[in-house]
Every structure is written in C-alpha cells, then in structure tokens.
Design a protein around this motif. Structure first.
Motif, mmCIF file in Angstrom:
data_model
loop_
_atom_site.group_PDB
_atom_site.id
_atom_site.type_symbol
_atom_site.label_atom_id
_atom_site.label_comp_id
_atom_site.label_asym_id
_atom_site.label_seq_id
_atom_site.Cartn_x
_atom_site.Cartn_y
_atom_site.Cartn_z
ATOM 1 N N GLU A 297 -52.370 19.653 32.978
ATOM 2 C CA GLU A 297 -53.583 19.984 33.725
ATOM 3 C C GLU A 297 -54.000 18.807 34.615
ATOM 4 O OE1 GLU A 297 -58.180 21.405 32.832
ATOM 5 O OE2 GLU A 297 -56.661 21.546 31.256
ATOM 6 N N ARG A 298 -53.835 17.609 34.087
ATOM 7 C CA ARG A 298 -54.218 16.402 34.822
ATOM 8 C C ARG A 298 -53.190 16.062 35.900
ATOM 9 N NH1 ARG A 298 -54.384 13.579 30.579
ATOM 10 N NH2 ARG A 298 -52.527 12.283 30.862
ATOM 11 N N ASN A 299 -51.917 16.383 35.632
ATOM 12 C CA ASN A 299 -50.822 16.003 36.521
ATOM 13 C C ASN A 299 -49.789 17.131 36.544
ATOM 14 O OD1 ASN A 299 -48.902 14.677 38.039
ATOM 15 N ND2 ASN A 299 -48.268 13.281 36.425
ATOM 16 N N PRO A 300 -49.920 18.095 37.468
ATOM 17 C CA PRO A 300 -49.043 19.274 37.484
ATOM 18 C C PRO A 300 -47.552 18.944 37.523
ATOM 19 C CG PRO A 300 -50.902 19.585 38.969
ATOM 20 C CD PRO A 300 -50.959 18.162 38.501
ATOM 21 N N ARG A 301 -47.179 17.778 38.073
ATOM 22 C CA ARG A 301 -45.756 17.418 38.139
ATOM 23 C C ARG A 301 -45.137 17.318 36.741
ATOM 24 N NH1 ARG A 301 -42.783 12.187 38.771
ATOM 25 N NH2 ARG A 301 -40.785 12.735 39.645
ATOM 26 N N ALA A 302 -45.978 17.080 35.734
ATOM 27 C CA ALA A 302 -45.470 16.931 34.370
ATOM 28 C C ALA A 302 -45.013 18.250 33.750
ATOM 29 C CB ALA A 302 -46.544 16.302 33.484
ATOM 30 N N ALA A 303 -45.327 19.369 34.394
ATOM 31 C CA ALA A 303 -45.036 20.671 33.792
ATOM 32 C C ALA A 303 -43.553 20.880 33.519
ATOM 33 C CB ALA A 303 -45.559 21.790 34.696
ATOM 34 N N SER A 304 -42.689 20.344 34.362
ATOM 35 C CA SER A 304 -41.256 20.602 34.197
ATOM 36 C C SER A 304 -40.492 19.444 33.567
ATOM 37 C CB SER A 304 -40.630 20.935 35.560
ATOM 38 O OG SER A 304 -40.856 19.879 36.478
ATOM 39 N N VAL A 305 -41.176 18.396 33.129
ATOM 40 C CA VAL A 305 -40.469 17.219 32.634
ATOM 41 C C VAL A 305 -39.762 17.490 31.308
ATOM 42 C CG1 VAL A 305 -42.360 16.173 31.286
ATOM 43 C CG2 VAL A 305 -40.626 14.706 32.343
ATOM 44 N N ARG A 306 -38.595 16.884 31.147
ATOM 45 C CA ARG A 306 -37.846 16.897 29.893
ATOM 46 C C ARG A 306 -37.445 15.449 29.618
ATOM 47 N NH1 ARG A 306 -39.854 21.021 30.520
ATOM 48 N NH2 ARG A 306 -39.041 23.140 30.369
ATOM 49 N N LEU A 307 -37.962 14.879 28.543
ATOM 50 C CA LEU A 307 -37.701 13.473 28.228
ATOM 51 C C LEU A 307 -36.719 13.369 27.072
ATOM 52 C CD1 LEU A 307 -40.173 10.531 27.981
ATOM 53 C CD2 LEU A 307 -38.692 11.030 26.030
ATOM 54 N N ARG A 308 -35.711 12.514 27.249
ATOM 55 C CA ARG A 308 -34.758 12.198 26.179
ATOM 56 C C ARG A 308 -34.634 10.678 26.080
ATOM 57 N NH1 ARG A 308 -31.857 16.830 24.627
ATOM 58 N NH2 ARG A 308 -32.113 18.551 26.092
ATOM 59 N N ALA A 309 -34.415 10.199 24.869
ATOM 60 C CA ALA A 309 -34.311 8.750 24.652
ATOM 61 C C ALA A 309 -33.301 8.451 23.558
ATOM 62 C CB ALA A 309 -35.679 8.178 24.276
ATOM 63 N N ALA A 310 -32.690 7.266 23.659
ATOM 64 C CA ALA A 310 -31.701 6.848 22.660
ATOM 65 C C ALA A 310 -31.704 5.331 22.550
ATOM 66 C CB ALA A 310 -30.313 7.354 23.037
ATOM 67 N N GLU A 311 -31.218 4.847 21.402
ATOM 68 C CA GLU A 311 -31.084 3.411 21.162
ATOM 69 C C GLU A 311 -29.621 3.092 20.919
ATOM 70 O OE1 GLU A 311 -32.320 0.228 17.670
ATOM 71 O OE2 GLU A 311 -33.745 1.812 18.219
ATOM 72 N N ARG A 312 -29.145 2.003 21.526
ATOM 73 C CA ARG A 312 -27.758 1.589 21.281
ATOM 74 C C ARG A 312 -27.676 0.913 19.930
ATOM 75 N NH1 ARG A 312 -23.036 1.288 23.040
ATOM 76 N NH2 ARG A 312 -23.385 2.018 25.158
ATOM 77 N N ILE A 313 -26.811 1.441 19.043
ATOM 78 C CA ILE A 313 -26.675 0.877 17.698
ATOM 79 C C ILE A 313 -25.273 0.293 17.455
ATOM 80 C CG2 ILE A 313 -28.449 2.335 16.667
ATOM 81 C CD1 ILE A 313 -26.201 4.173 15.648
ATOM 82 N N GLY A 314 -24.383 0.495 18.426
ATOM 83 C CA GLY A 314 -23.024 -0.038 18.290
ATOM 84 C C GLY A 314 -22.498 -0.481 19.630
ATOM 85 N N GLU A 315 -21.477 -1.327 19.616
ATOM 86 C CA GLU A 315 -20.902 -1.811 20.862
ATOM 87 C C GLU A 315 -20.183 -0.686 21.601
ATOM 88 O OE1 GLU A 315 -21.065 -4.858 22.326
ATOM 89 O OE2 GLU A 315 -22.571 -5.255 20.781
ATOM 90 N N PRO A 316 -20.154 -0.758 22.947
ATOM 91 C CA PRO A 316 -19.444 0.253 23.711
ATOM 92 C C PRO A 316 -17.972 0.352 23.300
ATOM 93 C CG PRO A 316 -20.769 -1.106 25.163
ATOM 94 C CD PRO A 316 -20.817 -1.740 23.810
ATOM 95 N N ARG A 317 -17.450 1.560 23.281
ATOM 96 C CA ARG A 317 -16.058 1.766 22.870
ATOM 97 C C ARG A 317 -15.122 1.219 23.928
ATOM 98 N NH1 ARG A 317 -17.611 7.983 21.382
ATOM 99 N NH2 ARG A 317 -18.825 7.505 19.547
#
Length: 317
Positions: A297-317
């Motif tokens: 309601e405060r910020n209509p642009r937020a209506a379609s947002v999809r947030l994903r997050a991750a933490e690196r727990i191991g070294e890159p393969r």
C-alpha cells in the motif's frame, strides 16, 4: 512521505538478512544494481564499518546514487558495469571476495518516471528501453527489424504473451507502412490486437509486450544467467547473497542457481558426506518471500517482488 522513487523494497528484511555478516565488523558489500541508492544508503547507516561497491549499467543511476551516498565519503566505490561484470569490478578495486551481495533486479522507478527512456507504456515517448542509453539497440530497432518469428518468440518467452502471433501480425503490417518510433503508437496497436475480454481481466494490454521488449533490449535473462554464478563465486564463506526479482522468469533463474549449490553431491545412500561434496550454500528463505499488504500500500512497486537469500557455507567447487 518519501517520494515513491526513493522507497527501497523490503528494506527492513534486507538489513535483517545482512546483520549477522556486517554487525560490528569490517566487510565489503556489493550492491550490483545500486539504482538510486536507497538500499545502500540504509545499509551504510546500519553498519558503520561497511564498505560498499556500487554497480550499475545506467550512468544516470550512478550519478543520482553518487549524490545520495556522497555523505558516506570514501566508504563507497562506484563502477559503471552490467552486473555480470561483478568479479571484474572487484578485481579492479583490489578486492578478492565480497562478504555480501545484493541484487535488486528489474527496471528502476527513475527509469520508469523519465518519459524519454521509453520504459513506461503510460507515457508516449521514444521507444528506447535501454538501461544504458549510451550503447546497444533500442526497442524500436527490435520492432522494426526483427523477423516475425523472432518477435513471436520474444513476446512468448519473455512476456508470456498469449496473443504474441496476433500482435506480431499487426506489428509487421504497421511497420511496413511506417517504422515504429514512439510508445504511444505501439500501445494503440496493442489495444486493438488484444481481445477486449482479456483487456478487462488481464491488466494493461501493453504490460507483457513492454516487458518482453525491455528484456530483449537489455539482455536481462542472459546477463542474469551469467551473473548468478559469477556473484556466487565472488562470495566469501560466511557471506550472504540477497536477490529481489520482480517477474517469474528472473525469479526462476535465481531459484535454480541457489538451489543447485544448496544440494549435496554425495551419492544417496552413503552414511557420511564425502569431503568436498557438501552443499556450498544454505538457503535463508523458504521459497520466495513477498512484501506484506502494508508495504504494498505504501509502495506499489513491492507488489511483485520475490526475495531469495542464501549464505555460503562451503568453498566453491
């Protein structure tokens, strides 16, 4: 209230996700799509020992965010680049890896609000749609020169437009009479091409076509396909990545990139994890998180947002 173009989406949640990484310690955060600098400004305030690397392909965005973030002095480095150039940007600054990476994808409010950029179908303007207006082809170039089959593919794949064939037939006929130069003429064509019943229930008839053209002009999906592994490879162990997407095609790519590295490569049935075969990432969100009703309601642009997050727990393969 702050002007809509300055309202960063899911700001509190993003600060919360980065708090374990940056609270009371030195660290480097890459804002890969700094835009107007709303997220970055708040994160620099929240974490006084944070150093920010701000990337954007749009010179106008870098100028605006530079003004906004000037009060943080030498805690900020700005780099003009597309976000798949993140590793090269860090290398150019002598930074080995980042502690945090933020992507806020899609078109910015500033780009939508400036009629001359051609992103908004609500305003008659030149059919440009380039996020970096200094280089590349425009939306008008796509409409006027692409073969009909290629235009149909773009509208179907990038806009998920059911009436792609019908729209392209009208476009080809119209461009033979006169090349497309402005958004108003295209919007008028789309109103005629999309059936009235769909117009009543399916949102603005230009929405899907404009999205498809913008994605094609800026190579958004190809860039994101390269940018996700590049960013994850540049993330320190213990570091976090947060991505905000605004349409399903982007979100699907982000989901796949994170899920792939969150899986173990140890064959099923073995009693222990094989060395070097464990997950690289730990997912921090259950699926994609959305904005609440109050924020929308405060910020209509937020209506379609999809947030994903991750933490690196191991070294890159």
């Amino acid at each position: 209230m702050t002007a809509p173009e300055h309202v960063p989406v899911l700001l509190d949640r993003i600060v919360e996700l980065f708090t374990p990484v940056f609270a009371d310690r030195d660290g480097v955060l890459v804002d890969a799509t700094v835009g107007l600098g709303g997220h970055s400004d708040a994160l620099l305030d929240a974490f006084p020992r944070l150093h920010l690397v701000a990337l954007d392909r749009d010179p106008a965005a870098l100028e605006k965010s530079g003004e906004r973030l000037a009060r943080h002095g030498d805690r900020v480095d700005f780099v003009h680049t597309v976000y798949d150039g993140l590793p090269e940007a860090l290398d150019g600054l002598g930074i080995a890896k980042a502690d945090g990476i933020l992507f806020d994808l899609g078109v910015s409010s500033m780009q939508l609000d400036r009629a001359e950029r051609g992103f908004a179908y609500s305003k008659d303007s030149p059919l440009d749609m380039r996020m970096d207006p200094t280089t590349g082809f425009t939306a008008a170039d796509v409409l006027n020169t692409y073969a009909p089959g290629e235009l149909i593919r773009i509208l179907r794949d990038y806009g998920e437009e059911r009436f792609a064939q019908r729209i392209v037939k009208s476009v080809v006929k119209a461009r033979e009479e006169e090349p497309f130069t402005t958004s108003g003429r295209l919007v008028e064509l789309l109103y005629d091409a999309v059936p009235a019943a769909t117009r009543r229930t399916g949102g603005h008839p230009a929405k899907r076509t404009f999205q498809a053209l913008r994605i094609e002009v800026n190579g958004e999906l190809e860039v994101l396909r390269r940018a996700m592994p590049a960013a994850l490879g540049a993330l320190k162990t213990g570091g976090r990545i947060v991505v905000e997407s605004y349409q399903s095609l982007e979100d699907r790519l982000v989901k796949q990139a994170l899920a792939e590295l969150a899986k173990s490569r140890t064959p099923e049935g073995l009693p222990v994890e094989l060395p070097g075969h464990g997950p690289e990432l730990k997912l921090l969100t259950r699926g994609a998180e959305k904005a609440g009703e109050e924020e929308i309601e405060r910020n209509p642009r937020a209506a379609s947002v999809r947030l994903r997050a991750a933490e690196r727990i191991g070294e890159p393969r």
